[in-house]
Design an enzyme around this catalytic site. Sequence first.
Site, PDB file in Angstrom:
ATOM      1  N   SER A   1      50.195  26.912  60.769  1.00 20.86           N
ATOM      2  CA  SER A   1      51.568  27.379  60.583  1.00 20.86           C
ATOM      3  C   SER A   1      51.817  28.509  61.569  1.00 20.86           C
ATOM      4  O   SER A   1      51.034  29.459  61.645  1.00 20.86           O
ATOM      5  CB  SER A   1      51.774  27.882  59.152  1.00 20.86           C
ATOM      6  OG  SER A   1      51.586  26.843  58.221  1.00 20.86           O
TER       7      SER A   1
ATOM      8  N   CYS B   1      53.291  28.782  50.361  1.00 22.46           N
ATOM      9  CA  CYS B   1      52.377  28.416  51.443  1.00 22.46           C
ATOM     10  C   CYS B   1      50.969  28.881  51.101  1.00 22.46           C
ATOM     11  O   CYS B   1      50.773  30.019  50.651  1.00 22.46           O
ATOM     12  CB  CYS B   1      52.822  29.039  52.770  1.00 22.46           C
ATOM     13  SG  CYS B   1      51.800  28.530  54.181  1.00 22.46           S
TER      14      CYS B   1
ATOM     15  N   ASP C   1      54.312  24.409  51.970  1.00 22.03           N
ATOM     16  CA  ASP C   1      53.498  24.122  53.159  1.00 22.03           C
ATOM     17  C   ASP C   1      52.074  24.492  52.759  1.00 22.03           C
ATOM     18  O   ASP C   1      51.654  25.642  52.880  1.00 22.03           O
ATOM     19  CB  ASP C   1      53.984  24.968  54.338  1.00 22.03           C
ATOM     20  CG  ASP C   1      53.216  24.677  55.628  1.00 22.03           C
ATOM     21  OD1 ASP C   1      52.349  23.787  55.616  1.00 22.03           O
ATOM     22  OD2 ASP C   1      53.466  25.358  56.638  1.00 22.03           O
TER      23      ASP C   1
ATOM     24  N   TRP D   1      47.732  23.370  51.967  1.00 23.06           N
ATOM     25  CA  TRP D   1      46.552  22.649  52.451  1.00 23.06           C
ATOM     26  C   TRP D   1      45.438  22.798  51.432  1.00 23.06           C
ATOM     27  O   TRP D   1      45.442  23.722  50.602  1.00 23.06           O
ATOM     28  CB  TRP D   1      46.111  23.195  53.809  1.00 23.06           C
ATOM     29  CG  TRP D   1      45.824  24.671  53.811  1.00 23.06           C
ATOM     30  CD1 TRP D   1      44.664  25.290  53.450  1.00 23.06           C
ATOM     31  CD2 TRP D   1      46.739  25.724  54.169  1.00 23.06           C
ATOM     32  NE1 TRP D   1      44.793  26.657  53.566  1.00 23.06           N
ATOM     33  CE2 TRP D   1      46.047  26.949  54.014  1.00 23.06           C
ATOM     34  CE3 TRP D   1      48.065  25.745  54.613  1.00 23.06           C
ATOM     35  CZ2 TRP D   1      46.645  28.186  54.270  1.00 23.06           C
ATOM     36  CZ3 TRP D   1      48.648  26.972  54.871  1.00 23.06           C
ATOM     37  CH2 TRP D   1      47.940  28.181  54.702  1.00 23.06           C
TER      38      TRP D   1
END
Length: 672
Positions: free
Chosen positions: A452, A624, A669, A671
């Site tokens: 990012s 995020c 966003d 992971w």
Amino acid sequence: MESIEETSASYLSFVDYLIVFSLLGLGSYYWLFIRNKSKKSEFDTSSIKTFSIEPTLTRSVSESGFISKMKSGGRNIVVFYGSQTGTAEEFAARLAKEATRYGMKAMVADPEECDMEELSKLTEIENSMAIFCVATYGEGDPTDNAQEFYEWLQNGGSDLTGLRYSVFALGNKTYEHYNKMGIYLDGKLEELGATRVYELGLGDDDANIEEDFITWKEKFWTSVCEQFDLQTGEEVSSRQYELITYDEIANEKIFHGEVARLNSYVNQKAPFDTKNPFLSPVLVNRNLYNSDRSCLHIELGLKDSKLRYEAGDHVAVYPKNDTSLVERIGQLLEFDLNKVFALKNLDDDSSKKHPFPCPTTYRTALMFYTDITSTPRTHVLKEISEYTTNEEDKAFLKKISSSTDEGKQLYSDWVIKNCRSIVHILEDLPSVKPPLDHLLELLPRLQPRYYSISSSPKLHPDSVHVTAVVVEYETSTNRVNKGVATNWLKDKIPSNNGHKVLAPIFIRRSQFRLPAKPQTPVIMIGPGTGLAPFRGFIQERWHLKQNDKPVGDTILYFGCRKKSEDYLYEEELTQYVSNGTLTKLYTAFSRDQEHKIYVTHLLKQNMKEIWNIIGEKDGHIYVCGDARNMAREVKEIIIETIMTEGGKSRADAEAYLKRMESQRRYSADVWS
């Protein structure tokens, strides 16, 4: 051409014409028959300069459809893949290769390079079938190469009555839209009249996707044998690529790490994308942590690249493997890593002529093109078992790569849990000596790493910033494993002597965006390096305020272990609070007190404020960071907030959040 002929007519005699046409005839004969024949028998080094992989956006559909290729090659199975990181493509290739064991012949196909309308014609081939290995990307989206196929299906597709198919889906359970693409495709094909050969397979990359795949494919092939009245043949280990070696070849005809186009790192030409990365100069590289761990702040230059980005986008970096690991493989396999070679696909109909750019050296292939640090798949272990001089080692590799329950458990324990890479396996089983070219054929491609972007083009138009923790950990076998990209970037220190330190990059667009109206209030939740895109968002809003534009409430939740050790961009954030860019800053330092405090605790304390932002002011929430725990907990707290402060039932609260997601008022966003 006519003017040339007219001019020639005035000067050439009949004999001259005879000589000219004779020479033309001989030249044509050479070109059509002799030259083409020689090209088939050996690798044409004159074509090296033109070897390229077209960028995704400009890749065209093959002139020869996949149906005609299947008919001409005597194939009855086509295996399509939707792949972002290469795993789905790898699984597709394995299925195609195994088809020969059952008396069938398969081809692998990229849906982006095919006219998928031709699926309806597959029934023209006797005993035919389509297999799909498709990954889900991002927030339930198709992979880039499956986007057009997905849109075709959504627009209605076509009548697929009689088509036999099966789907294996690849996903990650830590994400909300787990295997959404595979589930959608499986149902849509049935809706269009196709017949399912075997049930949908669900692969979970958060657990052991290799085990999921081999369990599914064993049952899949059993079902195929029953329905097609086939017998299981002997397992045959066959090569997909032919090895070509070079004693003498010009250096400019050898790939030295370029992604696709030969010498593209010497002669940089825009546009820059996934297949043509820009060599970005590293402008700044500093450590943000005050501890034994490292978190990099890296600034990558964009000047003269014509690359543009928006706050919230991703920058992709093509790394290279640790030199010591590369040399170790050469040492273990007793190979000259400087030797130049090429691997050429034995299947003339395949669009993938080489597993990676060729010709190149073994060292370059190991350094830039192959993944040598991940845990190898079972088919790799099965293939290299044939190259061992120790029968115990051979039996062990055969067992560990088998589809039996014992084999799958052994693979999980010995390979996955111990994080053994191919280097570790070759070290622990020294009698295993596969030819390096075969090993390179089997190993997956080294993939770019996405980060990012932690900056805004409003403040930094000529650079992108990266904020990334350096990955390094000790395994249960007392080995130290290191993250490929972060450890490579860690050593890229800008030089004071004017010499540029470069990294190949490209920009990937994102839907992670600030509201179109700056007056809209936002809540940003980003523990650890989840702060990265929000640094860009805050810079964006600071720039608006500097230009006297009205800006809504900007609220940030940030958390880390200790304020004194890993509080990222502390001075910047404090300054943004003091100048009013950040309306509120909530921080949680989990290990600075006896009881751990996380951002989720702070969110629960501030439910009234959160509801005021999202329920009364139509504000946006951004999350995020870690998908496995944090993102799930945050979503649950937001649902609880909607119930408690909004006075809604559980079902209504979930529906409210779904609407927020569809309106992009709730964006993640994350992971794993």
